[in-house]
Design a protein around this motif. Structure first.
Motif, short mmCIF file in Angstrom:
data_model
loop_
_atom_site.label_atom_id
_atom_site.label_comp_id
_atom_site.label_asym_id
_atom_site.label_seq_id
_atom_site.Cartn_x
_atom_site.Cartn_y
_atom_site.Cartn_z
N ARG A 1 5.14 -3.16 0.22
CA ARG A 1 4.27 -2.07 0.71
C ARG A 1 2.81 -2.40 0.49
O ARG A 1 1.97 -2.13 1.36
CB ARG A 1 4.62 -0.76 0.01
CG ARG A 1 5.76 0.01 0.67
CD ARG A 1 5.68 1.49 0.31
NE ARG A 1 5.54 1.68 -1.15
CZ ARG A 1 6.57 1.84 -1.98
NH1 ARG A 1 7.79 1.86 -1.49
NH2 ARG A 1 6.37 1.98 -3.27
N SER A 2 2.47 -3.00 -0.67
CA SER A 2 1.07 -3.37 -0.92
C SER A 2 0.63 -4.47 0.05
O SER A 2 -0.51 -4.48 0.51
CB SER A 2 0.85 -3.87 -2.34
OG SER A 2 1.88 -3.51 -3.18
N PHE A 3 1.55 -5.41 0.35
CA PHE A 3 1.22 -6.48 1.30
C PHE A 3 0.92 -5.85 2.67
O PHE A 3 -0.03 -6.23 3.36
CB PHE A 3 2.36 -7.49 1.43
CG PHE A 3 2.78 -8.14 0.13
CD1 PHE A 3 1.92 -8.17 -0.97
CD2 PHE A 3 4.03 -8.72 0.01
CE1 PHE A 3 2.30 -8.77 -2.16
CE2 PHE A 3 4.43 -9.33 -1.18
CZ PHE A 3 3.57 -9.35 -2.27
N ALA A 4 1.75 -4.87 3.07
CA ALA A 4 1.58 -4.22 4.37
C ALA A 4 0.26 -3.47 4.44
O ALA A 4 -0.43 -3.50 5.46
CB ALA A 4 2.74 -3.26 4.62
N THR A 5 -0.12 -2.83 3.32
CA THR A 5 -1.38 -2.08 3.29
C THR A 5 -2.56 -3.02 3.51
O THR A 5 -3.47 -2.71 4.28
CB THR A 5 -1.53 -1.37 1.92
OG1 THR A 5 -0.34 -0.59 1.71
CG2 THR A 5 -2.74 -0.46 1.90
N VAL A 6 -2.53 -4.18 2.83
CA VAL A 6 -3.62 -5.15 2.97
C VAL A 6 -3.68 -5.66 4.41
O VAL A 6 -4.76 -5.76 5.01
CB VAL A 6 -3.42 -6.33 1.99
CG1 VAL A 6 -4.40 -7.46 2.29
CG2 VAL A 6 -3.60 -5.84 0.56
N ALA A 7 -2.51 -5.97 5.00
CA ALA A 7 -2.48 -6.48 6.37
C ALA A 7 -3.03 -5.43 7.33
O ALA A 7 -3.87 -5.74 8.19
CB ALA A 7 -1.06 -6.87 6.77
N ALA A 8 -2.61 -4.18 7.17
CA ALA A 8 -3.05 -3.12 8.07
C ALA A 8 -4.56 -2.91 7.95
O ALA A 8 -5.25 -2.75 8.95
CB ALA A 8 -2.30 -1.83 7.77
N ALA A 9 -5.07 -2.95 6.70
CA ALA A 9 -6.51 -2.74 6.49
C ALA A 9 -7.32 -3.84 7.16
O ALA A 9 -8.46 -3.64 7.56
CB ALA A 9 -6.81 -2.69 4.99
N ALA A 10 -6.72 -5.05 7.29
CA ALA A 10 -7.42 -6.17 7.92
C ALA A 10 -7.21 -6.18 9.43
O ALA A 10 -7.64 -7.10 10.11
CB ALA A 10 -6.95 -7.49 7.32
N GLY A 11 -6.50 -5.18 9.95
CA GLY A 11 -6.32 -5.08 11.40
C GLY A 11 -5.23 -5.98 11.95
O GLY A 11 -5.19 -6.25 13.14
N ILE A 12 -4.34 -6.48 11.09
CA ILE A 12 -3.24 -7.30 11.58
C ILE A 12 -2.13 -6.37 12.02
O ILE A 12 -1.59 -5.61 11.21
CB ILE A 12 -2.71 -8.27 10.51
CG1 ILE A 12 -3.85 -9.12 9.95
CG2 ILE A 12 -1.61 -9.16 11.09
CD1 ILE A 12 -3.44 -9.97 8.78
N GLY A 13 -1.81 -6.40 13.30
CA GLY A 13 -0.77 -5.53 13.81
C GLY A 13 0.20 -6.31 14.65
O GLY A 13 -0.03 -7.47 14.96
N GLY A 14 1.31 -5.68 15.01
CA GLY A 14 2.24 -6.34 15.90
C GLY A 14 3.65 -6.31 15.39
O GLY A 14 3.90 -5.94 14.25
N PRO A 15 4.57 -6.76 16.25
CA PRO A 15 5.99 -6.67 15.92
C PRO A 15 6.40 -7.49 14.71
O PRO A 15 7.43 -7.23 14.11
CB PRO A 15 6.67 -7.22 17.17
CG PRO A 15 5.64 -7.20 18.25
CD PRO A 15 4.33 -7.32 17.56
N ALA A 16 5.60 -8.51 14.34
CA ALA A 16 5.97 -9.36 13.20
C ALA A 16 6.14 -8.55 11.94
O ALA A 16 6.89 -8.89 11.05
CB ALA A 16 4.91 -10.43 12.97
N LEU A 17 5.40 -7.45 11.86
CA LEU A 17 5.30 -6.76 10.59
C LEU A 17 6.53 -5.91 10.25
O LEU A 17 6.68 -5.48 9.13
CB LEU A 17 4.04 -5.89 10.57
CG LEU A 17 2.75 -6.67 10.27
CD1 LEU A 17 2.48 -7.73 11.30
CD2 LEU A 17 1.58 -5.73 10.17
N SER A 18 7.40 -5.72 11.24
CA SER A 18 8.51 -4.80 11.00
C SER A 18 9.61 -5.40 10.13
O SER A 18 10.26 -4.69 9.39
CB SER A 18 9.08 -4.33 12.33
OG SER A 18 9.45 -5.44 13.10
N ASN A 19 9.82 -6.71 10.22
CA ASN A 19 10.99 -7.25 9.52
C ASN A 19 10.69 -8.56 8.79
O ASN A 19 11.45 -9.51 8.86
CB ASN A 19 12.14 -7.46 10.52
CG ASN A 19 11.71 -8.34 11.68
OD1 ASN A 19 10.53 -8.67 11.81
ND2 ASN A 19 12.65 -8.74 12.51
#
Lengths: 333, 190
Positions: free
Chosen positions: A173-191
């Motif tokens: 969850r912390s990794f996801a928060t950092v990625a989202a804050a940096a604007g990294i989006g897309g289907p890769a993030l789901s799994n």
């Protein structure tokens, strides 16, 4: 040095890299050979083709068929000369290096080409920290930059200092928060797996800032990313592995080599299990049993490193696409 | 349903993301030497025109968008919809105001436009690069001025306003570059 831009109206028989770039490549290879002659490391050659292949789920071997006397057998093009070179080390070769052409299927982009030149060398009796020092020496010689400096930081500190997260203790969850804050989006993030998240953050957010103006060594990786490196347990479990960066480019990967045959075999089997789970069944390659046998016979304690020559040439010339340092990229091969 | 693997990604490929059609602007393969490979792409939403960055795990598949580009002749506007005809098959399609967008300023009957169709429905209407349109309103220019310096606004038959040289008069037809909205020349043929 001037680099002519690629022209789309140019005839397809022409090389893509400018001739001065090809002369730089030749000069760099000569400097590397001269360096190893000076420090007493033997140049060797090992086969490109083998009936066994790398098991790493992130590496794809190209395959072909060998028609020999009474046989028609599948053979794989090596993704690195590592297994064969370790067999030479186990046979008592002493320190060795190779400038090998290696092949990786599915890899194509600004920094990737399906065949490329890998400099790989091994130092029996050396600790990986000592090998890091020699990597600096080699790079100074190859680049003709005797004043090139180097910094070292651990994988854990890199993430803690630059992203504020701990790859050992924080959760996805912390990794996801950092990625989202940096604007990294897309289907890769789901799994993504835990290591997949770390690879995402490293490749998207950290690597571009590494090696700016000096060499950056990142070392001591999470044990789940050990590959063929030895792990130590104290004060915390780490893989004794390092990566070298220059101007945002990953140039080299090194290990304190794993010498334990049983552990190595277990890792290979784990890799193959991952591949089967991912539905790669028909493409799952056979384990290199002769390499395992060499470890059983006794691989001396050693460290080793593999360095991408094409990217080194890119750094040297300040170009941004690998095609600019290749005579004939695959689309023009 | 058709799909593309990330291995097939390249500029111009049309894919579906979150229910919208997108075109790939730029594709970068990102992979640490040991570890997960990604395709980091810049994509343009074909409905909104917005460009965003997305990251895929390499090897994954993504649904293909049924998007085609085709030349079609503009027939007429019925006050709500814009009617176009395929010059080869004579098949007719209607586009809404959102799809026509800025092209409304430039096109008149018979013009051949480039239409981007999504599932057979017009998504984007691009006017021809150059159009010839009559001036319906402009200040009388200074007689004898042929320098083109300065210029003045002129309203065209489609409602568009462009800057024209002082010597160009009401009733004349001019050639305009629709990509920049700039006056090119007087149209001699009309």
């Amino acid at each position: 040095m001037s680099h002519e831009p690629r022209r789309s109206d140019e005839p397809a028989w022409r090389p893509v890299a400018a001739l001065p770039v090809l002369r730089e490549r030749g000069t760099m290879l000569a400097r590397i050979r001269s360096f190893f002659a000076r420090v007493g490391v033997l140049e060797v050659e090992t086969p490109v083709l083998s009936p066994a292949a790398v098991t790493d789920p992130a590496l794809w071997s190209l395959a072909t068929t060998w028609h020999g006397p009474g046989v028609a057998t599948p053979v794989y093009l090596h993704t690195s000369p590592e297994f064969a070179m370790k067999r030479l080390l186990a046979a008592g070769s002493g320190p060795i290096y190779q400038l090998a052409r290696v092949f990786r299927d599915g890899e194509r982009g600004r920094l990737h080409h399906p065949e490329f030149t890998l400099l790989e060398w091994y130092r029996p009796g050396w600790d990986y920290r000592r090998l890091m020092d020699e990597v600096v020496e080699l790079l100074r010689a190859a680049l003709g930059r005797p004043a090139l400096t180097a910094e070292r930081l651990t994988y854990r500190d890199l993430f803690r200092e630059r992203l504020g997260i701990d790859p050992w203790t924080d959760d996805e969850r912390s990794f996801a928060t950092v990625a989202a804050a940096a604007g990294i989006g897309g289907p890769a993030l789901s799994n993504l797996s835990r290591d997949g998240w770390l690879d995402l953050l490293l490749s998207h957010l950290l690597e571009p800032g590494l090696g700016r103006g000096c060499l950056t060594f990142v070392h001591d990786y999470p044990p789940t990313q050990a590959a063929l490196a030895r792990c130590r347990q104290v004060p915390e479990p780490v893989a004794e592995r390092f990566e070298v960066y220059l101007e945002g480019l990953e140039l080299a990967n090194g290990f304190q080599e794993l010498t334990d045959a049983a552990e190595q075999l277990a890792r290979f089997e784990h890799d193959l299990a991952c591949r089967r789970r991912a539905g790669q069944e028909p493409g799952v390659p056979p384990i290199d049993t002769r390499f395992i046998a060499a470890l059983e016979a006794g691989l001396p304690d050693c460290s080793g490193v593999a360095l991408g020559i094409d990217r080194l040439l890119m750094c040297h010339l300040g170009v941004s696409h690998i095609d600019e340092v290749l005579a004939f990229p695959i689309e023009r091969a | 349903m058709a799909s593309y693997s990330t291995n097939e990604f390249r500029g111009g490929l049309k894919i579906m993301l979150d229910g919208d059609p997108y075109t790939i602007v730029e594709n970068e393969f990102v992979k640490p030497g040991k570890g997960q490979a990604f395709n980091r792409v810049r994509v343009r939403n074909l409905r909104t025109g917005r460009v965003v960055e997305k990251t895929f795990k390499s090897g994954e598949s993504v649904e293909a968008a049924d998007v085609v580009e085709t030349p079609m002749q503009y027939l007429y506007n019925d006050g709500e919809h814009w009617h176009f005809m395929d010059p080869a098959s004579y098949e007719q399609l209607t586009a809404d105001t959102a799809a026509v967008g800025e092209a409304a300023k430039w096109i008149k009957e018979q013009d051949v436009c480039n239409l981007t169709l999504w599932n057979g429905v017009p998504l984007i209407v691009e006017p021809p690069n150059f159009v010839v349109l009559a001036i319906v309103e402009t200040d009388p220019g200074v007689k004898g001025d042929t320098s083109g310096g300065g210029g003045k606004p002129a309203t065209l038959e489609t409602g568009a306003v462009v800057r024209v040289p002082l010597f160009v008069q009401i009733g004349e037809s001019i050639k305009v570059d629709t990509r920049t909205g700039a006056y090119v020349s007087r149209a001699k043929e009309e």
